[in-house]
Design an enzyme around this catalytic site. Structure first.
Site, PDB file in Angstrom:
ATOM      1  CD1 TRP A 357      -5.507 -10.042   3.528  1.00 22.18           C
ATOM      2  CD2 TRP A 357      -6.117 -11.169   1.696  1.00 22.18           C
ATOM      3  NE1 TRP A 357      -4.502  -9.905   2.599  1.00 22.18           N
ATOM      4  CE2 TRP A 357      -4.855 -10.586   1.468  1.00 22.18           C
ATOM      5  CE3 TRP A 357      -6.705 -11.915   0.680  1.00 22.18           C
ATOM      6  CZ2 TRP A 357      -4.154 -10.743   0.268  1.00 22.18           C
ATOM      7  CZ3 TRP A 357      -6.012 -12.069  -0.514  1.00 22.18           C
ATOM      8  CH2 TRP A 357      -4.749 -11.493  -0.717  1.00 22.18           C
ATOM      9  CG  ASP A 358      -2.793 -13.378   5.601  1.00 25.66           C
ATOM     10  OD1 ASP A 358      -3.331 -12.356   5.142  1.00 25.66           O
ATOM     11  OD2 ASP A 358      -1.637 -13.393   6.040  1.00 25.66           O
ATOM     12  CD  GLU A 486       0.017  -5.108   2.272  1.00 21.65           C
ATOM     13  OE1 GLU A 486      -0.995  -5.429   2.898  1.00 21.65           O
ATOM     14  OE2 GLU A 486       1.175  -5.333   2.694  1.00 21.65           O
ATOM     15  CE  LYS A 591       4.426  -6.990   1.719  1.00 17.67           C
ATOM     16  NZ  LYS A 591       3.646  -6.344   2.792  1.00 17.67           N
ATOM     17  CD  GLN A 592       0.446  -9.977  -1.057  1.00 16.73           C
ATOM     18  OE1 GLN A 592       0.933  -9.425  -0.080  1.00 16.73           O
ATOM     19  NE2 GLN A 592      -0.593 -10.784  -0.978  1.00 16.73           N
TER      20      GLN A 592
END
Length: 756
Positions: A357-358, A486, A591-592
């Site tokens: 999906w990046d 994640e 994580k992000q």
């Protein structure tokens, strides 16, 4: 943080060689041209630790998956890019002994990737008791002739005595993937032939049991040198040309290897591929290395003319943004609509080289602004053509509609971690968001209301089936998901996932108003189904905490021990290299960007107070151990006028690989996250937004910069934006007059300039 290359605005260069950092050097000196690419491994023999990797766009294999075989709906295979037949290797002998920088004594070392031209060069002087020889090498994969790899070497004898020189040039199919299950090899030699100065090897991927394509590659090497060609010993899996000669004192000799690489992706028959390989070899034989190199330099100059971001006053920042743009365009330039952007590109095997999906989340905005709109259209078409696979993925889970894969080569999900593969379903929303983003930026509704509407309808039907109604709370919910963060798996009501589901249902219903009735009939989309979408969207549960004034990442997040990252022992970071997965999952650490990712997507839909409270709460809990994280935080920090934090996050995204922030660059570069440095400058520092079809800018300049400038394409216009400490200047370089907004001021641009 680990910095092994010197700071230079246009080069990735070092004059030292540390064997412990060899893989890191290889990653950062990778080269590519969308068609193929390779890590910066040495061409000659090297007995130390190395990762020799060559990869071809669109060539992959369905490797057996090791886990999950007993789970219904689990992917049958783990698709991965495979290490191509090795056409780079040379065995170079001086006085009968192979050059090996793991063993040899040497001096005057230099390794340099010239980002302006895409040429990788190396210099060193071998120092042995019986000889002293200077070696220089230049190699590139051509963006002017995509099938061409060229390598030019020169040897100068610095000794007082003659030195014998022997070179074995190879095409070798005896290669492995480092991450392959069961140490399998994937290439079967179909044919090989050679004469004294050239060789051809044809190899095919071995049969698989999954019905996925098998790929054939043909490689033909030719050489130009004054060395004498002599018979060579070949193996079952390799063709070899051998060249010998004498280096007299203070004289030099040149050796050039050229390889044409073709694949069955482009040719219907082996005969057609063979003819094309020979024809291309004949064509390049008419040109000197100087001419081939000049074509490469010219082609890269054309790319940089449009895409370069120039920064004054901070050479490290300048090197970072150019490195990222160089590697992005080495991986994907939109010239082949069948391809997409793998997280590692041609720089390593991690993540399998597949599509994530990046692309839609991070790459589309950059390519919209820096390339022809057709490039982004191709990325959207890539997903449209894989729509049948998305329906298959949903059906595997017993769901309606289309579930686009987390990881894919052909539209079929091929990842081997359940919590990511079938819980990280938020990517479905990002596929729809890319259609919206393309339409908003270009003003072109044609795709949105035709092929794109097929995609939107499939995704909307998936969300409508994936939700469930909570009688207790009188709203719709989504349980059992993994959000962008994640470091939490199998959570209920991830705010970002629920937000995207709600938005997709509303957006699809809006697009219906512009769609031809025949399209609705074709898709069997009824008023009753659309009313259900409205009901779900209007009653979607979005967890929030009124006391804190934040959107809550998921139902149980606030029950965790919310110790801030700054209070963790620094020797425990990065967490993913020090903590067990169990401990990470139970922790509050992000994580992000997760909630903040949703705010970034719809940045104008939230108040400054909402944005600030959520940023101030979640950023201190974020470890940024995803390469995709810093850019989102940089943009939001800039929007909130937290300029120091914006610059900090820019530095992290711009030099993530150059400074090895996450201690994992040796496995390959973080290609898709490299868009983040451009996004941080253009959407962050320059404040570029598209609102009601109009382009807006609200620039600021980091305190330690003197200025920056960049170009953007927008609706048939080419704009040049220059920001310095005195003013912002926006010039219309091409296209019809346009009105923009600069610092909340309406500015009409003609082929002149706007100043603030």
């Amino acid at each position: 943080m680990q910095r092994i290359f010197e700071i230079d605005p246009w080069k990735v260069i070092t004059h030292t060689f540390d064997q412990k950092s060899k893989r890191l050097q290889e990653s950062m000196t990778s080269i590519g041209n969308e068609y193929m690419g390779m890590r910066g491994m040495f061409e000659e023999q090297y007995s130390g630790d190395t990762h020799k990797g060559i990869y071809l766009g669109g060539v992959w294999f369905p490797d057996k998956t090791r886990v999950g075989w007993w789970k219904n709906g689990y992917p049958e295979y783990f698709g991965k890019v495979i290490n191509a037949v090795d056409f780079v290797s040379l065995d170079i002998k001086l006085n009968g002994q192979s050059i090996d920088l793991a063993k040899d004594k040497f001096s005057d070392f230099e390794l340099c990737l010239d980002m302006k031209t895409g040429i990788l060069s190396r210099k060193f002087v071998i120092q042995r008791a019986d000889c002293q020889v200077a070696v220089t090498a230049q190699r590139f994969v051509s963006i002017a002739q995509k099938q061409l790899y060229a390598n030019h070497l020169e040897f100068k004898n610095l000794s007082a005595q003659p030195v014998s020189l022997e070179i074995d040039s190879k095409i070798d199919a005896d290669v492995f993937n480092e991450d392959a299950n069961y140490d399998e090899q994937f290439w079967l030699v179909q044919a090989k032939r050679s004469d004294l100065t050239s060789g051809v090897l044809v190899a095919k991927t071995k049969p698989n049991n999954f019905g996925t394509p098998e790929f054939t590659t043909e490689m033909q090497m030719s050489h130009q040198t004054s060395l004498q060609a002599v018979p060579a010993v070949e193996s079952e899996k390799a063709v070899v040309n051998r060249f010998i000669g004498k280096l007299m004192p203070q004289t030099d000799k040149a050796f050039e290897k050229r390889v044409i690489v073709t694949t069955s992706r482009d040719y219907a028959t082996s005969m057609a591929m063979d003819q094309a390989t020979q024809q291309l070899t004949d064509q390049i034989s008419q040109k000197s290395f100087v001419e081939l190199k000049a074509a490469q330099e010219t082609a890269w100059a054309k790319r940089w003319e449009m895409s370069d971001v120039a920064i004054q006053g901070d050479t490290a920042a300048q090197q970072g943004i150019r490195f990222n743009l160089f590697q992005l365009f080495s991986t994907y330039y939109g010239e082949d609509a069948r391809l997409n952007i793998g997280p590692k590109g041609f720089t390593g095997e991690k993540y399998g080289g597949a599509t994530y999906w990046d692309t839609e989340a991070f790459a589309v905005p950059l390519y919209l602004a820096l390339a022809d709109p057709q490039v982004t259209h191709n990325l959207l078409e890539y997903r449209y053509k894989q729509l049948p696979g998305a329906y298959h993925n949903a059906q595997q889970q017993g769901l309606k509609g289309a579930l686009f894969p987390m990881v894919t080569f052909n539209g079929i999900e091929c990842h081997n971690e359940w919590e990511i593969t079938f819980e990280e379903i938020h990517r479905n929303g990002t596929i729809a968001y890319a259609i919206f983003n393309y339409t908003r930026y270009t003003g072109d509704h044609e795709y949105e209301t035709h092929e794109g509407f097929n995609v939107l309808t499939g995704i909307a039907r998936f969300w409508a089936d994936r939700v469930h109604y909570s009688k207790r709370k009188q709203c719709y919910m989504i349980h059992g998901v993994t959000g962008p963060n994640e470091y939490e798996n199998n959570v209920n009501n991830n705010w970002y996932t629920n937000l995207l589901a709600k938005w997709v249902l509303n957006y699809t219903n809006q697009v219906v108003q512009r769609v031809d009735p025949t399209k609705l009939k074709e898709l069997n989309l009824t008023d009753q189904e659309r009313r259900k979408w409205h009901e779900i969207a209007d009653n979607m549960y979005l967890p929030a905490d009124k006391e804190l004034g934040i959107f809550v990442q998921n139902d149980d997040y606030l029950d965790k021990d919310l110790t801030l990252v700054k209070d963790l022992p620094q020797d425990q970071l990065p967490l993913n290299q020090h903590w067990s997965w169990d401990r990470i999952l139970r922790s509050p650490y992000i994580k992000q960007a997760d909630v903040l990712q949703g705010i970034y997507y719809f940045i104008d839909d939230f108040t400054q107070k909402q944005k600030e409270r959520n940023f101030d709460f979640y950023e201190p809990l974020t470890v940024h151990e995803s390469s995709l994280s810093p850019s989102i935080h940089a943009i939001l920090a800039a929007d909130l006028h937290k300029e120091a934090k914006a610059v900090e996050m820019y530095q992290r995204t711009a030099r993530l690989d150059l400074d090895n922030y996450n201690n994992d660059t040796k496995d390959g570069l973080h290609i898709t996250s490299m868009t983040g440095s451009w996004l941080a400058i253009v959407q962050g520092f320059a404040g570029m937004r598209v609102r009601q079809g109009k382009l807006h800018f609200d620039p600021f300049i980091p305190k330690n910069w003197d200025g920056y400038r960049f170009h953007v394409n927008f609706r048939g216009r080419l704009l040049k934006v220059t920001v310095n400490k005195q003013a912002t200047k926006i010039e219309l370089l091409k296209g019809e007059p346009i009105t923009i907004e600069l610092h909340d001021r309406q500015v009409a641009l003609t082929l002149k300039e706007a100043k603030s």
